[in-house]
Design a protein around this motif. Structure first.
Motif, short mmCIF file in Angstrom:
data_model
loop_
_atom_site.label_atom_id
_atom_site.label_comp_id
_atom_site.label_asym_id
_atom_site.label_seq_id
_atom_site.Cartn_x
_atom_site.Cartn_y
_atom_site.Cartn_z
N TRP A 29 -8.36 20.78 44.39
CA TRP A 29 -8.62 19.71 43.43
C TRP A 29 -9.34 18.54 44.09
CZ3 TRP A 29 -3.74 19.05 39.79
CH2 TRP A 29 -3.51 20.28 39.15
N LEU A 30 -8.87 18.22 45.30
CA LEU A 30 -9.45 17.05 45.98
C LEU A 30 -10.58 17.47 46.93
CD1 LEU A 30 -6.02 15.35 46.74
CD2 LEU A 30 -7.52 14.89 44.82
N HIS A 31 -10.73 18.78 47.11
CA HIS A 31 -11.80 19.33 47.97
C HIS A 31 -11.76 18.79 49.39
CE1 HIS A 31 -13.36 21.21 44.43
NE2 HIS A 31 -13.31 20.06 43.81
N TRP A 32 -10.55 18.72 49.94
CA TRP A 32 -10.42 18.29 51.31
C TRP A 32 -10.47 19.50 52.24
CZ3 TRP A 32 -5.67 14.58 50.49
CH2 TRP A 32 -6.13 13.42 49.82
N PRO A 33 -10.79 19.27 53.51
CA PRO A 33 -10.67 20.37 54.47
C PRO A 33 -9.20 20.77 54.64
CG PRO A 33 -11.19 18.31 55.59
CD PRO A 33 -11.31 18.05 54.12
N LEU A 34 -8.98 21.98 55.15
CA LEU A 34 -7.62 22.52 55.22
C LEU A 34 -6.67 21.60 55.97
CD1 LEU A 34 -5.63 24.75 54.63
CD2 LEU A 34 -6.45 25.97 56.63
N TRP A 35 -7.12 21.08 57.14
CA TRP A 35 -6.20 20.26 57.93
C TRP A 35 -5.74 19.03 57.17
CZ3 TRP A 35 -7.43 15.24 59.01
CH2 TRP A 35 -8.79 14.88 58.90
N ALA A 36 -6.67 18.42 56.42
CA ALA A 36 -6.33 17.23 55.64
C ALA A 36 -5.37 17.60 54.52
CB ALA A 36 -7.59 16.59 55.09
N ALA A 37 -5.63 18.75 53.88
CA ALA A 37 -4.76 19.20 52.79
C ALA A 37 -3.36 19.48 53.31
CB ALA A 37 -5.36 20.45 52.14
N LEU A 38 -3.27 20.06 54.49
CA LEU A 38 -1.96 20.36 55.07
C LEU A 38 -1.20 19.07 55.37
CD1 LEU A 38 -2.82 23.29 57.49
CD2 LEU A 38 -1.12 23.34 55.67
N LEU A 39 -1.92 18.12 55.93
CA LEU A 39 -1.31 16.83 56.25
C LEU A 39 -0.81 16.16 54.98
CD1 LEU A 39 -1.31 16.01 59.19
CD2 LEU A 39 -3.03 14.27 58.66
N PHE A 40 -1.67 16.21 53.95
CA PHE A 40 -1.35 15.64 52.65
C PHE A 40 -0.10 16.32 52.07
CE2 PHE A 40 -2.02 16.43 48.04
CZ PHE A 40 -1.92 15.12 47.58
N GLY A 41 -0.09 17.66 52.14
CA GLY A 41 1.05 18.41 51.61
C GLY A 41 2.33 18.06 52.35
N PHE A 42 2.22 17.95 53.66
CA PHE A 42 3.40 17.66 54.48
C PHE A 42 3.94 16.27 54.16
CE2 PHE A 42 5.57 16.56 58.49
CZ PHE A 42 6.40 17.66 58.59
N ALA A 43 3.03 15.30 54.15
CA ALA A 43 3.44 13.91 53.91
C ALA A 43 4.05 13.76 52.51
CB ALA A 43 2.26 12.98 54.07
N LEU A 44 3.38 14.36 51.52
CA LEU A 44 3.85 14.23 50.14
C LEU A 44 5.20 14.94 49.97
CD1 LEU A 44 2.63 12.73 47.82
CD2 LEU A 44 1.66 14.85 46.96
N SER A 45 5.37 16.08 50.67
CA SER A 45 6.64 16.79 50.60
C SER A 45 7.77 15.92 51.10
CB SER A 45 6.60 18.06 51.47
OG SER A 45 5.60 18.91 51.02
N ILE A 46 7.54 15.24 52.23
CA ILE A 46 8.59 14.38 52.78
C ILE A 46 8.89 13.25 51.82
CG2 ILE A 46 9.09 12.76 54.66
CD1 ILE A 46 7.92 14.72 56.55
N LEU A 47 7.85 12.72 51.23
CA LEU A 47 8.02 11.62 50.28
C LEU A 47 8.80 12.07 49.04
CD1 LEU A 47 6.81 8.84 50.82
CD2 LEU A 47 5.08 9.34 49.10
N LEU A 48 8.37 13.21 48.46
CA LEU A 48 8.95 13.67 47.19
C LEU A 48 10.30 14.35 47.40
CD1 LEU A 48 5.87 15.25 45.37
CD2 LEU A 48 7.05 13.12 44.80
N LEU A 49 10.31 15.33 48.31
CA LEU A 49 11.50 16.17 48.47
C LEU A 49 12.53 15.53 49.38
CD1 LEU A 49 9.65 19.60 48.86
CD2 LEU A 49 10.48 18.49 46.79
N GLY A 50 12.09 14.54 50.18
CA GLY A 50 13.02 13.83 51.05
C GLY A 50 13.45 12.53 50.42
N LEU A 51 12.52 11.56 50.45
CA LEU A 51 12.85 10.21 50.01
C LEU A 51 13.19 10.14 48.51
CD1 LEU A 51 12.94 7.37 51.25
CD2 LEU A 51 10.64 7.01 50.31
N ALA A 52 12.27 10.63 47.67
CA ALA A 52 12.48 10.51 46.22
C ALA A 52 13.70 11.31 45.79
CB ALA A 52 11.23 10.98 45.48
N PHE A 53 13.88 12.49 46.36
CA PHE A 53 15.04 13.32 46.01
C PHE A 53 16.34 12.56 46.30
CE2 PHE A 53 17.98 16.84 47.56
CZ PHE A 53 18.38 17.21 46.30
N LYS A 54 16.38 11.94 47.47
CA LYS A 54 17.61 11.22 47.83
C LYS A 54 17.80 10.00 46.93
CE LYS A 54 20.45 9.09 51.09
NZ LYS A 54 20.28 7.67 50.87
#
Lengths: 292, 318, 385
Positions: A56-81
């Motif tokens: 969707w955002l047409h980022w290179p793989l490394w950026a997408a992975l970083l984005f996925g990792f950071a957003l996961s921690i935000l959503l599934l870690g911080l927001a979940f808690k």
């Protein structure tokens, strides 16, 4: 023999993935007394966050992975808690369980509606390649998955036992009241457990999705196996989750190969019932102690 | 006075249920039947979980046992009543058996034991073709005949289901109001205290499981002739989880909670049809909000709203 | 004490409200429209198939309406999601029948069609299903019609392929334990044994299974000279990947799914060389089908599988048959369709010449396809049977 070796090695590789999901599950259980029925979805979602970055955002793989990792921690870690576990206070009980069940529906439906119902291929981070051992084939990926699971468990154990923060986390989980008196920031320690769980889920997601494919319903079976692995291994030992995961991976494959195919899914369930009834603390667990 | 008002309220609801499907299509009658069927199963789960405090994630498997028993018996041309009785008794016995783990473990552990049981039931139902029809399931179950009256029409079957559901609710009401019901609640609130009051915790736990499961079986006896097709997938863990959701959303340990919770689960998709793909997401968000704000479920929420003016007055005084 | 009554009243109001909420008036039926609802698997395990079926059907509806509809009536097609749940599908079919559906499109999953066809049969409403399980057309239901041939029609072609083209004596069977997999498995095993071929490994798998290593290991060590793979799309992709990893080199032959576009996309290079018999394939070397596939991609921005074609031709069949009857008469419609052949030259919406027998079973020519260079190509054409 080659066949035995093959199913054994494959079982260890699959089991290492179960273990990664189970470790995080144990962490959250111990830290917040919360059984997370959405744990499987926690492993399903990060892969889709990466796909969003990529397609969707047409980022290179490394950026997408970083984005996925950071957003996961935000959503599934911080927001979940903050949004789901915290409102229930120290002992959420059944309503919290129900809330995590609803969360699992929400995550599945959201992925299905906004990304798609079909399975999607996921880019592999690991070069293709196989090792041949005595007639059996194991891929580079399998070996790395196993290594990753072992490394995570070792590092986590070291972290919890050897660092100040780790010991504070343990104290906060074992006896929040006393920990508070000792000046430990219990809320912060609990938050760490949630963030760690989210990070582990994201790692597991990135490791398995190239093989399992990205699909909204992937968490259903994975979540169940994670519970089973965590309980069989013993909730109060990080390495318990590892042993539980590997054990299920291997036994699953051995049953399917040598005992029964149509009842291949039954063995982990029977094992689970037996362990709960005769050794509820799990194979490696202590009856009373909590590690985190 | 209170009993009098309650009787009026129940009479109004029953009257509403009797006229509800009139002039509507078969679909409405069918939907109402599925609701009543789920309500029976949820009432049973509410007894086990809401009153006695023992969680079960296996209620769908008991619906399954009831449905398979009823199907096998009625497909062999025996009357529905016999099939229903076999199913209910079987569920009572299996529920008794499943109650034993509840004597050893609590809470989350018990949840997982029962969940594993439900998964095993699914595997057996799917693999044992000779008995259950395997993945193909069983179909063509006849609808019951009451004397000279056949219930094969959708409306007739609805009234039959309504009668069964009302009877089931009445029996449950008697159980809950009996010394047993009070003992179940004591068990939930404080087990040690219950024991010290001379209650047989062991027998009560087993009974709570057995009766709750028997209600699952009764629901299954309705489902078989209602859908006229059953397959293992209809009784998997997901269905058990959704029954649990119904009970808690309605109001745990509230007599009318499961009835309301199952109504929401069955009728909400219909009411929210305009939202199309989003309805399950909206439902999930609503459940999360309800649980965080009001763990007592919808009935708890209604109670809180009803009590609000009083509290405000109290707040003003202080 | 004071809380007691309001609580009960609240419950009553809530229930009553819920009942009223769906007592909304049924859609008024304009006499210049005809209701053809699409009851499909838009979520759950069958979502991929059901969504393509629905999308294909809507293309046909839009084309037909743009050209003046059926006998001057515009088609009104609404979608209903069965969630791949037989009980829900039955309720929805009941609902659309109550609403006055002329013909019902759907469902794709056989487990659902098995149940909801009872409703259309009872009401005398023709139903155009996407299901391929054998039993659908063996129940004597005069209102059920297929859009692709049942798996029992595919099996002889497959058995011929194993015995005459591959000339193997030992086969392994990998199948999924749902009604789709079991149906195909039972028919295939029976037919291939009859042809004198030994089944050396019979491997059932779970729906949604992710780890196929024991399956492949078992097949690899069974001495099978070829494998019959009868699983759903994602499982097919996972199986192909594992087979490649363990260097399972014998031919992998499936029915429909194994060379499906989605499977090729998911399995990547691991799909190379896989063979499948397809009744209706998006890669068929027929201009009409290629034109449809291109049209589908242009509208929906993704590729369809054969279910998109099934939905499309299903709606066109309704139009052609109704125009032959000359009025909207459900009974005459069903009677006309039994034993009918629609020639693709005269009825271009059918894409391929199609016939229905008196059970609603369908036949048309079919293809053996193989994945070569990331695309399914036709390696043999099998005439209609």
């Amino acid at each position: 023999m080659a066949q035995f070796l093959q199913v054994l090695l494959s079982g260890l590789a699959t089991g290492s993935i179960y273990a990664l999901a189970a470790v995080g599950f144990s962490l959250v259980w111990q830290a917040a007394q919360a059984v997370n029925f959405a744990q499987g979805e926690f492993v399903m979602l990060p892969a889709f966050l990466v796909l969003i970055g990529e397609h969707w955002l047409h980022w290179p793989l490394w950026a997408a992975l970083l984005f996925g990792f950071a957003l996961s921690i935000l959503l599934l870690g911080l927001a979940f808690k903050r949004l789901i576990v915290q409102p229930f206070g120290p002992d959420g009980g059944l309503p919290l369980v129900i809330a995590t069940m609803a969360l699992s529906i929400l995550l599945k439906e959201a992925v299905k509606t906004f990304y798609g119902a079909e399975a999607e291929p996921f880019p592999s981070l690991i070069p293709n390649g196989d090792f041949h051992i005595g007639g059996a084939v194991i891929s580079v990926r399998d070996v790395l998955n196993l290594a990753a699971a072992l490394a995570v468990v070792m590092l986590l154990t070291l972290f919890l036992d050897r660092t100040k923060t780790g010991r504070q986390m343990q104290a906060a989980a074992q006896n929040p009241g006393v920990a508070e008196i000792l000046g430990i920031d219990v809320a912060r320690m609990t938050l760490y457990a949630f963030l760690l769980n989210a990070a582990l889920a994201a790692v597991a997601s990135f490791l398995i999705t190239p093989v399992y494919l990205a699909k909204f319903s992937n968490g259903e079976s994975l979540g169940l196996v994670a519970f089973i692995a965590a309980i069989i291994g013993g909730f109060n030992r990080i390495r318990g989750a590892l042993v539980g995961g590997l054990l299920i991976g291997v036994l699953d494959n051995l049953t399917a190969t040598y005992v029964t195919l149509s009842y291949r899914a039954a063995l982990p369930l029977v094992l689970l019932i037996a362990v709960i009834l005769w050794r509820p603390q799990g194979l490696l667990g202590d009856a009373e102690a909590r590690i985190v | 006075m209170r009993a009098h008002r309650e009787a009026i309220a129940v009479a109004v609801v029953v009257a509403a249920l009797i006229v509800a499907p009139l002039g509507q299509g078969n679909y409405i009658a069918y939907l109402l039947c599925s609701w009543l069927m789920l309500a029976i199963a949820a009432m049973g789960l509410n007894l086990t979980l809401g009153y006695a405090g023992r969680i079960s994630l296996a209620q769908a498997s008991f619906i399954g046992i009831g449905a398979y028993a009823t199907s096998i018996v009625t497909l062999a041309h025996y009357p529905w009543v016999l099939g229903m009785a076999v199913g209910v008794v079987l569920c009572f016995l299996v529920g008794l058996l499943l109650g034993f783990p509840a004597l050893r473990v609590r809470g989350h552990y018990l949840a997982f034991v029962t969940l594993a049981f439900n998964s095993l039931f699914f595997l057996v139902a799917r693999n044992e073709d000779w008995l259950t029809g395997g993945t193909y399931g069983l179909s063509g179950m006849p609808r019951p005949r009451i004397g000279p009256v056949s219930t094969s029409g959708q409306l007739a079957f609805y009234y039959f289901t309504l009668a069964v559901a009302l009877l089931a609710a009445l029996v449950l009401r008697l159980i809950v109001r009996s010394p047993w019901g009070r003992a179940f609640k004591a068990l939930r609130e404080n087990e040690v205290r219950a024991e010290s009051l001379g209650l047989d915790v062991r027998r009560l736990t087993l009974l709570a499981f057995a009766i709750g499961s028997a209600y699952g079986g009764l629901a299954g006896a309705i489902e078989a002739p209602l859908v006229q097709y059953i397959d293992p997938g209809s009784f998997d863990v997901v269905q058990s989880l959704s029954l649990l959701l119904m009970v808690v959303v309605g109001g745990l340990g509230e007599f009318w909670g499961p009835v309301l919770g199952s109504a929401v689960a069955v009728l909400l998709p219909e009411a929210l049809r305009v939202t199309a793909a989003y309805y399950l997401m909206l439902y999930a968000i609503a459940v999360i909000l309800l649980m965080t704000r009001c763990p007592g479920g919808l009935i708890g929420l209604a109670r809180r709203i009803a009590a609000r003016p009083a509290r405000r007055r109290g707040a003003a005084v202080s | 004490m004071t809380g007691f009554m309001p609580m009960r009243r609240a419950a009553v109001v809530a229930i009553a409200g819920a009942i009223v909420a769906w007592h909304a008036p049924a859609q008024a039926q304009n006499n210049k429209t005809v209701l053809i609802p699409c009851v499909c698997e838009l979520s759950g395990a069958g979502a991929v198939s059901g969504t393509n079926y629905r999308d294909g059907a809507h293309i046909a509806v839009n084309e037909i309406n743009a050209a003046g509809g059926i006998l001057g009536h515009k088609i009104v097609m609404r979608d209903y999601d069965t969630q791949t749940n037989p009980m829900v599908s039955r309720a929805l079919v009941q609902k659309v029948v109550d609403a006055g559906a002329y013909v019902v499109m759907g469902t794709v999953y056989s487990g659902s069609t098995d149940v909801n066809m009872l409703v259309t049969e009872h009401a005398g409403v023709p139903q155009i299903t996407g299901s391929e399980a054998p039993d659908i057309t063996q129940k004597g239901d005069p209102y059920i019609f297929r859009t692709s041939s049942g798996s029992e029609k595919d099996i002889p072609a497959l058995v011929d392929y194993f015995t005459q083209t591959l000339k193997v004596k030992k086969v392994a069977v990998e199948w999924v334990q749902n009604d789709f997999g079991k149906g195909g498995h039972d028919l295939f095993v029976q037919a291939i044994r009859k042809a004198g071929v030994q089944v050396v490994a019979d491997v059932p798998s779970e729906q949604g299974q992710v780890d196929f290593s024991p399956d492949v290991a078992k097949i690899k060590h069974s001495g099978a000279q070829a494998v019959f793979v009868y699983v759903n799309e994602e499982e097919a992709a996972r199986f192909l990947k594992e087979a490649k990893k363990q260097a399972l080199t014998v031919p992998l032959v499936g029915d429909v799914t194994l060379t499906d576009q989605k499977v090729i996309e998911l399995a990547g290079p691991a799909a190379e060389g896989a063979i499948a018999h397809v009744g209706l394939t998006v890669s068929a070397p027929v201009p009409s089908i290629q034109a449809f596939v291109a049209k589908f991609r242009k509208i929906y921005h993704h590729n369809t599988d054969h279910n998109g074609i099934k939905g499309y031709i299903g709606v066109y069949a309704i139009k052609y048959v109704t125009e032959m009857v000359g009025k909207f008469d459900r009974k005459a419609f069903a009677a006309k369709m039994h034993g009918l052949t629609l020639d693709a030259n005269k009825y271009p919406g059918m894409l391929l010449t199609t016939s229905w027998d008196k059970t609603g079973e369908l036949s048309r020519e079919s293809f053996m396809t193989q994945v070569k260079g990331g695309k399914a190509v036709v390696i043999a054409t099998i005439p209609a049977n």
